[in-house]
Motif scaffolding. Structure first.
Motif, PDB file in Angstrom:
ATOM      1  N   SER A  10       0.822  -1.211   0.000  1.00 53.13           N
ATOM      2  CA  SER A  10       0.000   0.000   0.000  1.00 53.13           C
ATOM      3  C   SER A  10       0.852   1.255   0.000  1.00 53.13           C
ATOM      4  CB  SER A  10      -0.942   0.001   1.219  1.00 53.13           C
ATOM      5  OG  SER A  10      -1.847  -1.065   1.124  1.00 53.13           O
ATOM      6  N   ALA A  11       1.899   1.232   0.784  1.00 53.41           N
ATOM      7  CA  ALA A  11       2.766   2.410   0.828  1.00 53.41           C
ATOM      8  C   ALA A  11       3.402   2.663  -0.533  1.00 53.41           C
ATOM      9  CB  ALA A  11       3.849   2.222   1.910  1.00 53.41           C
ATOM     10  N   THR A  12       3.781   1.561  -1.165  1.00 56.92           N
ATOM     11  CA  THR A  12       4.386   1.694  -2.503  1.00 56.92           C
ATOM     12  C   THR A  12       3.374   2.254  -3.479  1.00 56.92           C
ATOM     13  OG1 THR A  12       5.844  -0.167  -2.058  1.00 56.92           O
ATOM     14  CG2 THR A  12       5.547   0.449  -4.359  1.00 56.92           C
ATOM     15  N   PHE A  13       2.139   1.771  -3.388  1.00 54.92           N
ATOM     16  CA  PHE A  13       1.098   2.271  -4.295  1.00 54.92           C
ATOM     17  C   PHE A  13       0.913   3.772  -4.119  1.00 54.92           C
ATOM     18  CE2 PHE A  13      -1.194  -2.087  -4.262  1.00 54.92           C
ATOM     19  CZ  PHE A  13      -0.264  -2.569  -5.184  1.00 54.92           C
ATOM     20  N   ASP A  68       0.979   8.930  -8.459  1.00 57.75           N
ATOM     21  CA  ASP A  68       1.147  10.036  -9.405  1.00 57.75           C
ATOM     22  C   ASP A  68       2.438   9.920 -10.224  1.00 57.75           C
ATOM     23  OD1 ASP A  68      -1.199  11.287  -8.524  1.00 57.75           O
ATOM     24  OD2 ASP A  68      -0.120  12.109  -6.792  1.00 57.75           O
ATOM     25  N   ALA A  69       3.035   8.713 -10.275  1.00 51.50           N
ATOM     26  CA  ALA A  69       4.289   8.532 -11.031  1.00 51.50           C
ATOM     27  C   ALA A  69       4.047   8.827 -12.520  1.00 51.50           C
ATOM     28  CB  ALA A  69       4.807   7.117 -10.843  1.00 51.50           C
ATOM     29  N   PRO A  70       5.066   9.346 -13.228  1.00 52.09           N
ATOM     30  CA  PRO A  70       4.882   9.712 -14.647  1.00 52.09           C
ATOM     31  C   PRO A  70       4.834   8.506 -15.586  1.00 52.09           C
ATOM     32  CG  PRO A  70       7.140  10.114 -13.969  1.00 52.09           C
ATOM     33  CD  PRO A  70       6.404   9.715 -12.733  1.00 52.09           C
ATOM     34  N   ILE A  71       4.893   7.308 -15.049  1.00 50.53           N
ATOM     35  CA  ILE A  71       4.791   6.112 -15.883  1.00 50.53           C
ATOM     36  C   ILE A  71       3.526   5.356 -15.508  1.00 50.53           C
ATOM     37  CG2 ILE A  71       7.274   5.898 -16.233  1.00 50.53           C
ATOM     38  CD1 ILE A  71       7.297   3.747 -14.055  1.00 50.53           C
ATOM     39  N   LEU A  72       3.092   4.467 -16.380  1.00 54.67           N
ATOM     40  CA  LEU A  72       1.895   3.671 -16.131  1.00 54.67           C
ATOM     41  C   LEU A  72       2.275   2.503 -15.216  1.00 54.67           C
ATOM     42  CD1 LEU A  72       1.449   5.161 -18.933  1.00 54.67           C
ATOM     43  CD2 LEU A  72      -0.137   3.333 -19.502  1.00 54.67           C
ATOM     44  N   VAL A  73       1.536   2.344 -14.106  1.00 53.76           N
ATOM     45  CA  VAL A  73       1.852   1.290 -13.144  1.00 53.76           C
ATOM     46  C   VAL A  73       0.573   0.505 -12.856  1.00 53.76           C
ATOM     47  CG1 VAL A  73       2.856   0.717 -10.892  1.00 53.76           C
ATOM     48  CG2 VAL A  73       3.578   2.810 -12.100  1.00 53.76           C
ATOM     49  N   TRP A  74       0.725  -0.815 -12.695  1.00 50.79           N
ATOM     50  CA  TRP A  74      -0.423  -1.675 -12.393  1.00 50.79           C
ATOM     51  C   TRP A  74      -0.006  -2.735 -11.397  1.00 50.79           C
ATOM     52  CZ3 TRP A  74       0.675  -6.726 -13.419  1.00 50.79           C
ATOM     53  CH2 TRP A  74       1.694  -6.987 -14.367  1.00 50.79           C
ATOM     54  N   TRP A 109      -5.279  -2.904  -9.194  1.00 53.85           N
ATOM     55  CA  TRP A 109      -4.883  -1.518  -8.932  1.00 53.85           C
ATOM     56  C   TRP A 109      -4.155  -0.944 -10.154  1.00 53.85           C
ATOM     57  CZ3 TRP A 109      -0.215   1.148  -8.731  1.00 53.85           C
ATOM     58  CH2 TRP A 109      -0.284   2.435  -8.180  1.00 53.85           C
ATOM     59  N   PHE A 110      -4.473   0.309 -10.459  1.00 56.59           N
ATOM     60  CA  PHE A 110      -3.794   1.053 -11.522  1.00 56.59           C
ATOM     61  C   PHE A 110      -3.538   2.453 -11.004  1.00 56.59           C
ATOM     62  CE2 PHE A 110      -6.473  -2.095 -13.517  1.00 56.59           C
ATOM     63  CZ  PHE A 110      -5.662  -2.658 -14.494  1.00 56.59           C
ATOM     64  N   ASN A 111      -2.395   3.013 -11.347  1.00 57.02           N
ATOM     65  CA  ASN A 111      -2.141   4.374 -10.878  1.00 57.02           C
ATOM     66  C   ASN A 111      -2.899   5.381 -11.740  1.00 57.02           C
ATOM     67  OD1 ASN A 111      -0.582   4.472 -13.191  1.00 57.02           O
ATOM     68  ND2 ASN A 111       1.188   5.423 -12.191  1.00 57.02           N
ATOM     69  N   ASP A 112      -2.904   6.627 -11.284  1.00 57.11           N
ATOM     70  CA  ASP A 112      -3.677   7.668 -11.972  1.00 57.11           C
ATOM     71  C   ASP A 112      -3.162   7.904 -13.394  1.00 57.11           C
ATOM     72  OD1 ASP A 112      -5.133   7.920  -9.706  1.00 57.11           O
ATOM     73  OD2 ASP A 112      -4.212   9.808  -9.033  1.00 57.11           O
ATOM     74  N   LEU A 114      -4.831   5.378 -15.651  1.00 66.07           N
ATOM     75  CA  LEU A 114      -6.241   5.686 -15.876  1.00 66.07           C
ATOM     76  C   LEU A 114      -6.398   6.923 -16.767  1.00 66.07           C
ATOM     77  CD1 LEU A 114      -7.604   5.002 -12.276  1.00 66.07           C
ATOM     78  CD2 LEU A 114      -7.634   3.469 -14.265  1.00 66.07           C
ATOM     79  N   ALA A 115      -5.516   7.899 -16.610  1.00 61.65           N
ATOM     80  CA  ALA A 115      -5.573   9.086 -17.481  1.00 61.65           C
ATOM     81  C   ALA A 115      -5.201   8.719 -18.919  1.00 61.65           C
ATOM     82  CB  ALA A 115      -4.632  10.162 -16.932  1.00 61.65           C
ATOM     83  N   PHE A 116      -4.274   7.813 -19.050  1.00 60.46           N
ATOM     84  CA  PHE A 116      -3.843   7.382 -20.389  1.00 60.46           C
ATOM     85  C   PHE A 116      -4.990   6.673 -21.126  1.00 60.46           C
ATOM     86  CE2 PHE A 116      -2.205   4.181 -23.288  1.00 60.46           C
ATOM     87  CZ  PHE A 116      -1.285   4.881 -24.053  1.00 60.46           C
ATOM     88  N   THR A 117      -5.639   5.720 -20.446  1.00 58.88           N
ATOM     89  CA  THR A 117      -6.684   4.929 -21.117  1.00 58.88           C
ATOM     90  C   THR A 117      -8.022   5.650 -21.156  1.00 58.88           C
ATOM     91  OG1 THR A 117      -7.327   3.804 -19.059  1.00 58.88           O
ATOM     92  CG2 THR A 117      -5.571   2.789 -20.408  1.00 58.88           C
ATOM     93  N   GLY A 118      -8.225   6.607 -20.185  1.00 57.18           N
ATOM     94  CA  GLY A 118      -9.508   7.300 -20.131  1.00 57.18           C
ATOM     95  C   GLY A 118     -10.604   6.433 -19.544  1.00 57.18           C
ATOM     96  N   ARG A 119     -10.235   5.413 -18.802  1.00 54.10           N
ATOM     97  CA  ARG A 119     -11.204   4.493 -18.208  1.00 54.10           C
ATOM     98  C   ARG A 119     -11.061   4.522 -16.682  1.00 54.10           C
ATOM     99  NH1 ARG A 119     -12.790  -0.155 -21.405  1.00 54.10           N
ATOM    100  NH2 ARG A 119     -11.974  -1.570 -19.815  1.00 54.10           N
ATOM    101  N   SER A 120     -12.104   4.012 -16.023  1.00 56.83           N
ATOM    102  CA  SER A 120     -12.078   3.983 -14.562  1.00 56.83           C
ATOM    103  C   SER A 120     -11.353   2.741 -14.076  1.00 56.83           C
ATOM    104  CB  SER A 120     -13.510   3.987 -14.011  1.00 56.83           C
ATOM    105  OG  SER A 120     -14.172   2.775 -14.358  1.00 56.83           O
ATOM    106  N   ALA A 121     -11.003   2.746 -12.771  1.00 58.54           N
ATOM    107  CA  ALA A 121     -10.332   1.588 -12.170  1.00 58.54           C
ATOM    108  C   ALA A 121     -11.231   0.364 -12.236  1.00 58.54           C
ATOM    109  CB  ALA A 121      -9.941   1.908 -10.729  1.00 58.54           C
ATOM    110  N   GLU A 122     -12.554   0.590 -12.079  1.00 60.81           N
ATOM    111  CA  GLU A 122     -13.486  -0.529 -12.145  1.00 60.81           C
ATOM    112  C   GLU A 122     -13.514  -1.165 -13.534  1.00 60.81           C
ATOM    113  OE1 GLU A 122     -14.101   2.404 -10.863  1.00 60.81           O
ATOM    114  OE2 GLU A 122     -14.218   1.867  -8.720  1.00 60.81           O
TER     115      GLU A 122
END
Length: 538
Positions: A6-9, A14-20, A30-33, A36-44
């Motif tokens: 959790s701490a790592t997440f 807000d890391a500048p790379i895509l993380v899952w 889990w996906f970082n922001d 989600l901004a890249f794909t334009g989809r929600s976490a769900e």
């Protein structure tokens, strides 16, 4: 979500790379922001295997299969696939998955880091395409290790596989034997800082034994103490270039040494270049004619309509061939065969015209000589049987058209054989020439006198108004031939018998008319020779 990471997440949110992140079943939870901004989809929407819906259809099955295989073996993986972004564009993603946990009851899972490598992929693709188009291969030669690495393109150029040894001697083994020693010396000079590596040389490909020309370039790197470290360079297949270069060289030789005069103009018909044969034929030096229009060669024997037709044909078909008369610098006329070809550029527009001119003065003379030999008797210069047939056809047509008479006359010398036997063939030939001259002088300008063999002659008397006019000409002929003559120092007398047939006649075929005139001639001989007979139509 309870997770030891959790701490790592939180740090990666807000890391500048895509993380899952995914659990031990492979379901992403889990996906970082940034993802989600890249794909334009929600976490769900992305949860579980929902993220795979954004993978390009062509990559999806491979991507999921490789991910499942790594999950089964609990190993890390690296994938490249196309992922759809929020605007619907597919971008190339480099996905690096790393496992964690799985021991002493510790939870197992994956955390992945994704980088957008679209630009790198495009650059790599363009570089690969450029290498293929240019047939350009790369290499790195490590001097101390005496080993070199090569790109796939270079291996294709050299015709070698991955198992081919890669050292100095193995490279020299590819070089054509006759230049191998000089190439070894050239490489030694590069390493000794005498010069850079820049050489065209031939190789023999082990794969197929084919000989290829390559151009090698190389740059040496040296340590601070001067030790040679490595050479980085390129190899380009220039076989086609060498062949083209040789073809151009040969074309230049042919251009300057061909016997045909060649003239090259631009699209505006201004002379760009001429060859040596042109200068020798016309008397004009290249510098005198460059930039001028070839019309200065016109002889004046062809009219404007001739040249308009020539250019019309050339513009329509791209080529023209015909006979022209040019005028040399000296003013002398020069007949020749001219071929002109239009040369088009990549845009299908005419860029040049190339003309090939072959002088045919001797051909014209020979042609005239052959035509004369084919149509005229060699001894007397009179028309022969071939020309006689043509003249008779023309005469008959003219007689019908003008409603006039035509006489076909067969003339044979009397007692010519004793002259030939008694005085020799030279005297006989000279006598025939004299008789031919007398016959030609006795008839009119529009009539035809032909020798058809031996001492036999056929006459065509055209445009007769009456039978009496034919009688007068034949009477004059008999008298003129009978006059004594001096031939090669011998006083000779000869007479002739003539048979004639008047047209229009029931028989209209030329050969048959000559046969009837021949029969009439024999009647004149039976009647005593030295006379003429006009046969009456049956």
């Amino acid at each position: 979500m309870h997770n030891p990471l959790s701490a790592t997440f939180g740090a990666l949110k807000d890391a500048p790379i895509l993380v899952w992140h995914c659990d031990e079943t492979g379901a992403c939870d889990w996906f970082n922001d940034t993802w989600l901004a890249f794909t334009g989809r929600s976490a769900e929407q992305e949860a579980g295997n929902g993220w795979a819906e954004g993978v390009h259809p062509e990559d999806r099955a491979r991507c999921v299969a490789e991910f499942r295989d790594a999950l089964r073996r609990r190993q890390g993986f690296e994938l490249e696939y196309r992922l759809r972004n929020h605007s619907g564009e597919y971008r190339w993603i480099k996905d690096i998955g790393r496992p964690y946990g799985g021991s002493e009851g510790e939870r197992f899972g994956y955390i992945g880091y994704c980088f957008d490598v679209t630009h790198e992929r495009q650059m790599t693709l363009r570089l690969h395409e450029a290498q293929e188009v240019a047939e350009l291969g790369y290499y790195v030669y490590l001097v101390a290790e005496d080993s070199w690495e090569s790109s796939d393109i270079l291996d294709q150029i050299f015709g070698i596989g991955s198992d081919y040894p890669r050292n100095r001697d193995s490279w020299l083994a590819l070089v054509a034997p006759e230049v191998r020693a000089s190439m070894a010396q050239h490489l030694a000079g590069v390493i000794a800082r005498e010069h850079s590596f820049d050489r065209e040389y031939r190789i023999i490909r082990p794969a197929d034994g084919a000989e290829r020309w390559v151009h090698g370039n190389g740059r040496m790197d040296f340590a601070e103490d001067g030790r040679p470290l490595r050479m980085v360079g390129t190899i380009r297949d220039i076989t086609q270039e060498i062949r083209l270069r040789e073809a151009l060289r040969l074309n230049a030789i042919v251009f300057q040494n061909t016997q045909q005069a060649i003239i090259v103009t631009d699209a505006q018909r201004q002379i760009v270049e001429v060859n040596r044969a042109f200068s020798e034929l016309t008397g004009y030096a290249p510098e005198e004619v460059r930039g001028t229009n070839p019309r200065f060669l016109k002889s004046g024997l062809q009219d404007t309509a001739f040249y308009e037709t020539m250019w019309s044909t050339l513009n329509r078909t791209g080529r023209w061939h015909g006979e022209v008369w040019n005028r040399r610098k000296s003013g002398e006329l020069c007949p020749g065969l001219l071929s002109i070809n239009a040369v088009k550029n990549a845009e299908d527009r005419v860029s040049h015209y190339v003309g090939f001119f072959t002088e045919i003065s001797e051909l014209k003379t020979a042609q005239q000589r052959l035509e004369h030999m084919a149509n005229f008797d060699a001894l007397t210069g009179l028309p022969n049987r071939i020309l006689l047939a043509d003249r008779l056809q023309q005469g008959l047509a003219m007689a019908r058209r003008n409603n006039r008479l035509l006489a076909v006359c067969f003339l044979d010398l009397d007692e010519f054989k004793p002259v030939n036997d008694g005085f020799g063939h030279a005297v006989g030939d000279a006598l025939l020439q004299e008789v031919a001259r007398r016959i030609s002088a006795a008839v009119r300008s529009g009539d035809t006198v032909a020798r058809i063999g031996g001492d036999e002659f056929v006459l065509i008397l055209n445009e007769l108004e009456t039978r009496d006019e034919a009688n007068a000409i034949l009477e004059r002929l008999i008298g003129d031939i009978a006059q004594p003559c001096m031939v090669l120092g011998h006083q000779l007398c000869i007479t002739a018998s003539i048979g004639a047939i008047l047209c229009p006649h029931p028989v209209a075929q030329p050969d048959e008319l000559i046969r009837l005139a021949d029969e009439a001639m024999y009647q004149a001989k039976r009647d005593g020779r030295n006379r003429w007979v006009i046969a009456s139509p049956n």
